[in-house]
Each structure stands twice: as structure tokens, then as C-alpha cells.
Design a protein around this motif. Structure first.
Motif, PDB file in Angstrom:
ATOM      1  N   HIS A   7       0.825  -1.207   0.000  1.00  0.00           N
ATOM      2  CA  HIS A   7       0.000   0.000   0.000  1.00  0.00           C
ATOM      3  C   HIS A   7       0.857   1.254   0.000  1.00  0.00           C
ATOM      4  O   HIS A   7       2.032   1.230   0.344  1.00  0.00           O
ATOM      5  CB  HIS A   7      -0.905   0.025   1.238  1.00  0.00           C
ATOM      6  CG  HIS A   7      -0.140  -0.013   2.535  1.00  0.00           C
ATOM      7  ND1 HIS A   7       0.349  -1.186   3.081  1.00  0.00           N
ATOM      8  CD2 HIS A   7       0.232   0.978   3.393  1.00  0.00           C
ATOM      9  CE1 HIS A   7       0.982  -0.923   4.214  1.00  0.00           C
ATOM     10  NE2 HIS A   7       0.930   0.375   4.413  1.00  0.00           N
ATOM     11  N   HIS A  27      -8.731   0.514  -5.612  1.00  0.00           N
ATOM     12  CA  HIS A  27      -8.680   0.520  -7.075  1.00  0.00           C
ATOM     13  C   HIS A  27      -9.644  -0.507  -7.671  1.00  0.00           C
ATOM     14  O   HIS A  27     -10.191  -1.372  -6.985  1.00  0.00           O
ATOM     15  CB  HIS A  27      -7.255   0.264  -7.565  1.00  0.00           C
ATOM     16  CG  HIS A  27      -6.705  -1.101  -7.256  1.00  0.00           C
ATOM     17  ND1 HIS A  27      -7.056  -2.230  -7.957  1.00  0.00           N
ATOM     18  CD2 HIS A  27      -5.799  -1.510  -6.317  1.00  0.00           C
ATOM     19  CE1 HIS A  27      -6.399  -3.269  -7.490  1.00  0.00           C
ATOM     20  NE2 HIS A  27      -5.641  -2.866  -6.482  1.00  0.00           N
ATOM     21  N   ASP A  32      -4.039  -1.204 -10.210  1.00  0.00           N
ATOM     22  CA  ASP A  32      -3.306  -1.237  -8.955  1.00  0.00           C
ATOM     23  C   ASP A  32      -3.409   0.141  -8.315  1.00  0.00           C
ATOM     24  O   ASP A  32      -4.111   1.021  -8.830  1.00  0.00           O
ATOM     25  CB  ASP A  32      -1.844  -1.667  -9.162  1.00  0.00           C
ATOM     26  CG  ASP A  32      -1.086  -0.775 -10.152  1.00  0.00           C
ATOM     27  OD1 ASP A  32      -1.137   0.469  -9.995  1.00  0.00           O
ATOM     28  OD2 ASP A  32      -0.451  -1.308 -11.072  1.00  0.00           O
ATOM     29  N   ARG A  33      -2.723   0.339  -7.215  1.00  0.00           N
ATOM     30  CA  ARG A  33      -2.874   1.592  -6.471  1.00  0.00           C
ATOM     31  C   ARG A  33      -2.372   2.798  -7.263  1.00  0.00           C
ATOM     32  O   ARG A  33      -2.681   3.937  -6.909  1.00  0.00           O
ATOM     33  CB  ARG A  33      -2.155   1.507  -5.127  1.00  0.00           C
ATOM     34  CG  ARG A  33      -0.632   1.422  -5.191  1.00  0.00           C
ATOM     35  CD  ARG A  33      -0.070   1.248  -3.787  1.00  0.00           C
ATOM     36  NE  ARG A  33       1.367   1.361  -3.686  1.00  0.00           N
ATOM     37  CZ  ARG A  33       2.204   0.332  -3.639  1.00  0.00           C
ATOM     38  NH1 ARG A  33       1.739  -0.907  -3.735  1.00  0.00           N
ATOM     39  NH2 ARG A  33       3.505   0.527  -3.497  1.00  0.00           N
ATOM     40  N   ASP A  53      -2.785  -2.021  -2.816  1.00  0.00           N
ATOM     41  CA  ASP A  53      -2.912  -2.967  -3.916  1.00  0.00           C
ATOM     42  C   ASP A  53      -3.748  -4.131  -3.410  1.00  0.00           C
ATOM     43  O   ASP A  53      -3.380  -4.785  -2.423  1.00  0.00           O
ATOM     44  CB  ASP A  53      -1.536  -3.505  -4.341  1.00  0.00           C
ATOM     45  CG  ASP A  53      -0.729  -2.526  -5.168  1.00  0.00           C
ATOM     46  OD1 ASP A  53      -1.332  -1.678  -5.843  1.00  0.00           O
ATOM     47  OD2 ASP A  53       0.513  -2.623  -5.134  1.00  0.00           O
ATOM     48  N   TYR A  57      -3.074  -8.083  -7.116  1.00  0.00           N
ATOM     49  CA  TYR A  57      -2.803  -6.925  -7.974  1.00  0.00           C
ATOM     50  C   TYR A  57      -1.564  -6.189  -7.466  1.00  0.00           C
ATOM     51  O   TYR A  57      -1.268  -6.187  -6.272  1.00  0.00           O
ATOM     52  CB  TYR A  57      -3.988  -5.968  -7.968  1.00  0.00           C
ATOM     53  CG  TYR A  57      -5.249  -6.520  -8.581  1.00  0.00           C
ATOM     54  CD1 TYR A  57      -5.520  -6.358  -9.943  1.00  0.00           C
ATOM     55  CD2 TYR A  57      -6.178  -7.199  -7.804  1.00  0.00           C
ATOM     56  CE1 TYR A  57      -6.685  -6.858 -10.503  1.00  0.00           C
ATOM     57  CE2 TYR A  57      -7.346  -7.706  -8.361  1.00  0.00           C
ATOM     58  CZ  TYR A  57      -7.594  -7.527  -9.709  1.00  0.00           C
ATOM     59  OH  TYR A  57      -8.736  -8.034 -10.269  1.00  0.00           O
ATOM     60  N   GLY A  58      -0.892  -5.506  -8.403  1.00  0.00           N
ATOM     61  CA  GLY A  58       0.244  -4.682  -8.008  1.00  0.00           C
ATOM     62  C   GLY A  58       1.295  -5.485  -7.263  1.00  0.00           C
ATOM     63  O   GLY A  58       1.680  -6.576  -7.680  1.00  0.00           O
ATOM     64  N   SER A  60       0.933  -6.680  -4.165  1.00  0.00           N
ATOM     65  CA  SER A  60       0.368  -7.629  -3.207  1.00  0.00           C
ATOM     66  C   SER A  60       0.446  -9.045  -3.771  1.00  0.00           C
ATOM     67  O   SER A  60       0.401  -9.249  -4.983  1.00  0.00           O
ATOM     68  CB  SER A  60      -1.083  -7.268  -2.876  1.00  0.00           C
ATOM     69  OG  SER A  60      -1.136  -6.102  -2.077  1.00  0.00           O
ATOM     70  N   MET A 172      -0.891  -0.406 -16.336  1.00  0.00           N
ATOM     71  CA  MET A 172      -1.446  -1.074 -15.164  1.00  0.00           C
ATOM     72  C   MET A 172      -2.106  -2.391 -15.547  1.00  0.00           C
ATOM     73  O   MET A 172      -1.937  -3.416 -14.872  1.00  0.00           O
ATOM     74  CB  MET A 172      -2.444  -0.157 -14.442  1.00  0.00           C
ATOM     75  CG  MET A 172      -1.805   0.974 -13.671  1.00  0.00           C
ATOM     76  SD  MET A 172      -2.991   1.839 -12.595  1.00  0.00           S
ATOM     77  CE  MET A 172      -4.050   2.643 -13.800  1.00  0.00           C
ATOM     78  N   THR A 176      -0.683  -6.446 -14.595  1.00  0.00           N
ATOM     79  CA  THR A 176      -1.423  -7.254 -13.625  1.00  0.00           C
ATOM     80  C   THR A 176      -1.188  -8.737 -13.879  1.00  0.00           C
ATOM     81  O   THR A 176      -1.184  -9.195 -15.026  1.00  0.00           O
ATOM     82  CB  THR A 176      -2.926  -6.939 -13.712  1.00  0.00           C
ATOM     83  OG1 THR A 176      -3.134  -5.591 -13.299  1.00  0.00           O
ATOM     84  CG2 THR A 176      -3.748  -7.863 -12.836  1.00  0.00           C
TER      85      THR A 176
END
Length: 264
Positions: A7, A27, A32-33, A53, A57-58, A60, A172, A176
């Protein structure tokens, strides 16, 4: 799964004595964030802003399960709030993120002082929609994200969007992990109908929608606005499904005015 999500945590932290509540932003899929960059920059000067996230995603971790229900995303957010010592917050989300916000309202309403529902809708999935999401999940696992990203890019953002914004959205989506995206699609396919919940959400609500959104048209936003007891509706001209990125200035102005007016 670790006890909390990757995060961004910016702005004032701890007890500043101002009484200003943290703003937590969720999001959508398949992002993602990074989709909250304009809001992190605009609002962290005066309050704490957290953008995680989601699971899969992202940055995480990707889930081991083949399906991630919205209830799991909501529980992950509750665990993150615990980790960050946030008792109550203003919780906002775009698209799938907005549906996760509604799930949070059902699961732990006492922790939520206000909500932002952007380009989202409360109804359960249709039978054809469930089949389509399952087929798309299989496709993403088989082919990856690139083809899907190209197909939907100019529904996520308007065809006339700033090329840099479109490129950011494409990055983004293609960045993913297909396993996380597929699990979210399967989980979202079996989400509950949140329409009966809306009249019971009595905290201030801001409903935002891009005027040219094909996924969640303005009519959907109006229906949510009318169902929520204490809501404000903002239609962002010149935007499609991601007005916070496509038109950050009017989006941020609407959010700032609503936060000021509601005392949040």
C-alpha cells in the motif's frame, strides 16, 4: 497471505489533533494503487491517504485460490486498517473497488464514516454475465493480459483521453498478474446484490460517474444516488470509466467540496 496488503500511505499520520479522517482508496480491476496517483498527490497535504494494492494486484501477493470473492477483499482491507491503526475512515472505490466498498459497508459499517462510489453499480451479476466473467478468467490465464487490455482500453478511458493517461492505464492492465485478475473475475461473478443495502447506508456518500462511461452509465449512478439516504451525485464531463485519472481536476474538486461540506 501476509497480514496486510502492499500500500501507499501518505500525508498526516497518527493523532494530528485535526480530527480529519483518513481517506482510503480502493482501485478497480485490473489495475493497482497507481490509479490513485492524482488523488494521493492532491489530498495528502491535509490528511492521511491510503491506497492499497488488492490481493492479486500490483505488489500484493497473488492468491492461491482460483476465486477471490469481494468478501475476501473486504476482510483484507479490514486487516490493513488494523495494521495501520485506523479505526474509522472515508472509504472510496472505483468500479470493482466501489463494490468492495459496498461489501465493507455490509461487513464493518462502524469503521466507515463516509463513502465514495465512483463508476460502479450495486446489482448482482446476471447469468450471462457470470458465464462471460468465467470465460474471460479462462482466457486471461491462457493468453495473458495484453490482448484484453487493448480491447477494453478505450472503454476504460474515453477515446479522446490524454495519451499519457491511456498509456498509464494500459501499463497497469498489462502489468497485472493474470492469476489475480482471473480470481477476481470469478469472485466478482458471484457477488451479492447490494441494492437492498444502499438505503441502510446512512453515512454521507459521494456518487461519481464519467459522463461517457459505457460500463456504468450515468443512469446507474443516478439510481444509486436516489437509493442512498445521504448522497451527492457528481457527473464528470469528458471522462469514461476512470474519471479520477481522465479528469483529475474536476474529480478532485468534487471530492474536496464533498469532504468539506460533510465535515469529513
Amino acid at each position: 497471505m501476509p497480514p496486510y496488503l502492499a500500500h501507499e500511505d501518505t500525508g498526516a499520520t497518527g493523532d494530528t489533533g485535526t480530527g480529519v479522517l483518513p481517506l482510503v482508496l480502493v482501485h478497480g480491476h485490473p489495475f493497482d494503487r497507481g490509479m490513485w496517483a492524482p488523488q494521493l498527490a492532491a489530498f495528502s497535504a491535509g490528511r492521511r491517504v491510503v491506497a492499497p494494492d488488492l490481493r492479486g494486484y500490483g505488489a500484493s501477493p497473488v492468491p492461491d485460490d482460483t476465486s477471490t470473492p469481494l468478501s475476501v477483499f473486504a476482510d483484507d482491507l479490514a486487516a490493513l486498517l488494523d495494521h495501520l491503526d485506523i479505526d474509522r475512515c472515508v472509504l472510496g472505490g472505483v468500479s470493482m473497488g466501489g463494490q468492495i466498498v459496498m461489501e465493507c459497508c455490509a461487513r464493518f459499517p462502524g469503521r466507515i464514516a463516509g463513502i465514495v462510489l465512483a463508476d460502479t453499480f450495486p446489482a448482482a451479476e446476471t447469468e450471462s454475465g457470470r458465464l462471460a466473467r468465467a470465460a474471460m478468467a479462462d482466457r486471461l490465464l491462457r493468453e495473458g493480459m495484453a490482448g484484453y487490455a487493448e480491447e477494453v482500453l478505450y472503454k476504460m478511458v474515453a477515446p479522446y483521453a490524454d495519451p499519457e493517461v491511456a498509456a498509464h492505464v494500459r501499463r497497469m492492465m498489462t502489468g497485472t498478474d493474470p492469476r489475480g485478475a482471473a480470481a477476481a473475475l470469478r469472485g466478482r461473478a458471484v457477488r451479492p446484490d447490494y441494492r437492498p443495502l444502499l438505503p441502510r447506508i446512512t453515512v454521507p456518500a459521494l456518487v461519481v460517474v464519467g459522463a461517457d462511461d459505457e460500463y456504468t452509465p450515468v443512469a446507474e449512478a443516478r439510481a444509486m444516488h436516489e437509493a442512498l439516504p445521504a448522497s451527492t451525485l457528481e457527473i464528470i464531463e469528458g471522462a469514461a470509466h476512470l474519471p479520477n485519472l481522465e479528469r483529475p481536476e474536476p474529480f478532485n474538486a468534487a471530492l474536496a467540496q464533498w469532504l468539506l461540506r460533510t465535515g469529513l
